[in-house]
Design an enzyme around this catalytic site. Sequence first.
Site, PDB file in Angstrom:
ATOM      1  N   GLN A 256       1.364 -10.328   1.249  1.00 29.32           N
ATOM      2  CA  GLN A 256       0.851 -11.382   2.116  1.00 29.32           C
ATOM      3  C   GLN A 256       1.905 -11.801   3.137  1.00 29.32           C
ATOM      4  O   GLN A 256       3.050 -12.077   2.787  1.00 29.32           O
ATOM      5  CB  GLN A 256       0.413 -12.585   1.254  1.00 29.32           C
ATOM      6  CG  GLN A 256      -0.245 -13.710   2.028  1.00 29.32           C
ATOM      7  CD  GLN A 256      -1.623 -13.351   2.583  1.00 29.32           C
ATOM      8  OE1 GLN A 256      -2.348 -12.533   2.029  1.00 29.32           O
ATOM      9  NE2 GLN A 256      -1.980 -13.955   3.698  1.00 29.32           N
TER      10      GLN A 256
ATOM     11  N   LYS B  58      -8.550 -13.877  -2.485  1.00 29.83           N
ATOM     12  CA  LYS B  58      -8.523 -12.416  -2.651  1.00 29.83           C
ATOM     13  C   LYS B  58      -8.604 -12.044  -4.130  1.00 29.83           C
ATOM     14  O   LYS B  58      -9.310 -11.108  -4.511  1.00 29.83           O
ATOM     15  CB  LYS B  58      -7.244 -11.844  -2.029  1.00 29.83           C
ATOM     16  CG  LYS B  58      -7.276 -11.840  -0.503  1.00 29.83           C
ATOM     17  CD  LYS B  58      -5.919 -11.570   0.146  1.00 29.83           C
ATOM     18  CE  LYS B  58      -6.035 -11.744   1.660  1.00 29.83           C
ATOM     19  NZ  LYS B  58      -4.755 -11.623   2.377  1.00 29.83           N
TER      20      LYS B  58
ATOM     21  N   ASP C 253      -3.943  -2.784   4.051  1.00 28.56           N
ATOM     22  CA  ASP C 253      -3.874  -3.640   5.242  1.00 28.56           C
ATOM     23  C   ASP C 253      -3.859  -2.804   6.528  1.00 28.56           C
ATOM     24  O   ASP C 253      -4.081  -3.345   7.621  1.00 28.56           O
ATOM     25  CB  ASP C 253      -2.583  -4.476   5.214  1.00 28.56           C
ATOM     26  CG  ASP C 253      -2.801  -5.894   4.712  1.00 28.56           C
ATOM     27  OD1 ASP C 253      -3.886  -6.450   4.953  1.00 28.56           O
ATOM     28  OD2 ASP C 253      -1.860  -6.439   4.113  1.00 28.56           O
TER      29      ASP C 253
HETATM   30  N1  GUN Z   1      -1.582 -12.835   6.750  1.00 27.42           N
HETATM   31  C1  GUN Z   1      -2.601 -13.183   7.566  1.00 27.42           C
HETATM   32  N2  GUN Z   1      -3.519 -12.199   7.602  1.00 27.42           N
HETATM   33  C2  GUN Z   1      -3.061 -11.217   6.807  1.00 27.42           C
HETATM   34  C3  GUN Z   1      -3.585  -9.945   6.424  1.00 27.42           C
HETATM   35  O1  GUN Z   1      -4.646  -9.498   6.856  1.00 27.42           O
HETATM   36  N3  GUN Z   1      -2.819  -9.232   5.543  1.00 27.42           N
HETATM   37  C4  GUN Z   1      -1.628  -9.688   5.069  1.00 27.42           C
HETATM   38  N4  GUN Z   1      -0.949  -8.897   4.246  1.00 27.42           N
HETATM   39  N5  GUN Z   1      -1.130 -10.861   5.405  1.00 27.42           N
HETATM   40  C5  GUN Z   1      -1.843 -11.614   6.262  1.00 27.42           C
END
Ligand code: GUN
Length: 290
Positions: A94, A50, A117
């Site tokens: 995350q 990311k 998100d």
């Molecule tokens: N963990 C697995 N997928 C995601 C996601 O799309 N966003 C976040 N914040 N954590 C994750």
Amino acid sequence: MIDGRARAAELRAAVAAAVPGFASVAHRPPGLAVVLVGEDGPSAVYVRSKERATAEAGMSGFVHRLPADVSQADLLALVARLNAAPDVDGILVQLPLPPQVNPHAVIEAIDPAKDIDGFHPLNAGRLALGEPALTPCTPLGCLILLRERLGDLAGRHAVVVGRSNIVGKPMAQLLLAESCTVTVAHSRTRDLPALTRAADILVAAVGRPEMIRGADVKPGACVIDVGINRVDAGGGKSRLVGDVHFDSAAAVAGAITPVPGGVGPMTIAVLLRNTLHAAHARAGLPAPAV
Ligand code: GUN
């Protein structure tokens, strides 16, 4: 085969092309803050990709790495600081979080306008009500692939296997908004193969390696594999597989996403797209075309 990597590269290029226009009006690029608690497991790998993608799109990236034993109060204090930071448009904490932290409390603390998100109850509620909302990245990435492959989705029977807040539930809402007939299956579903064999659109998001086989797929169906499972490949090696057994399903399906190279790259591309949208909305600008 649906090439998610190629589609994601297009989307990322479109987002990157829109960044200078935003920056010329706002006098800064869009900013994405990512919070990683602990350094273990796949989360650290995802956060690094990311970080890289944010920089490649010309956006500002702010990565906050906290120790695995961080207190909930300290994490909430960081979220409050990011909420107040003018140059932060998107906040991503995350998941999963360690057991001493309540993930719902953290998600509810994020400013809904920065919730790229789409996990905050306000955005989840807006999605359920059919109002414009920041939408979870993985399901939106799946929907983009489905729309491009199938065109109008109205009336198709979509079976979503998995009911997580991150993928299954928002995926079902998005497909319902496209006028699909939606079935949500999960670990307690009886006779899952009977359901999956009736699916025109099959979205697998259960986290069980290669659970869905070709015999479970309707001929001609469009299969979207959200699973990313690391399995032993012998000789001390491992390999990534989806929730779908690719070779047997590909022989039956009309279209299918591979793992890796399917849904995964789309998730990051949509994250950048959502950050661009949040930046425009916060600056009082109309939504960008991407
Ligand atoms: N963990 C697995 N997928 C995601 C996601 O799309 N966003 C976040 N914040 N954590 C994750």
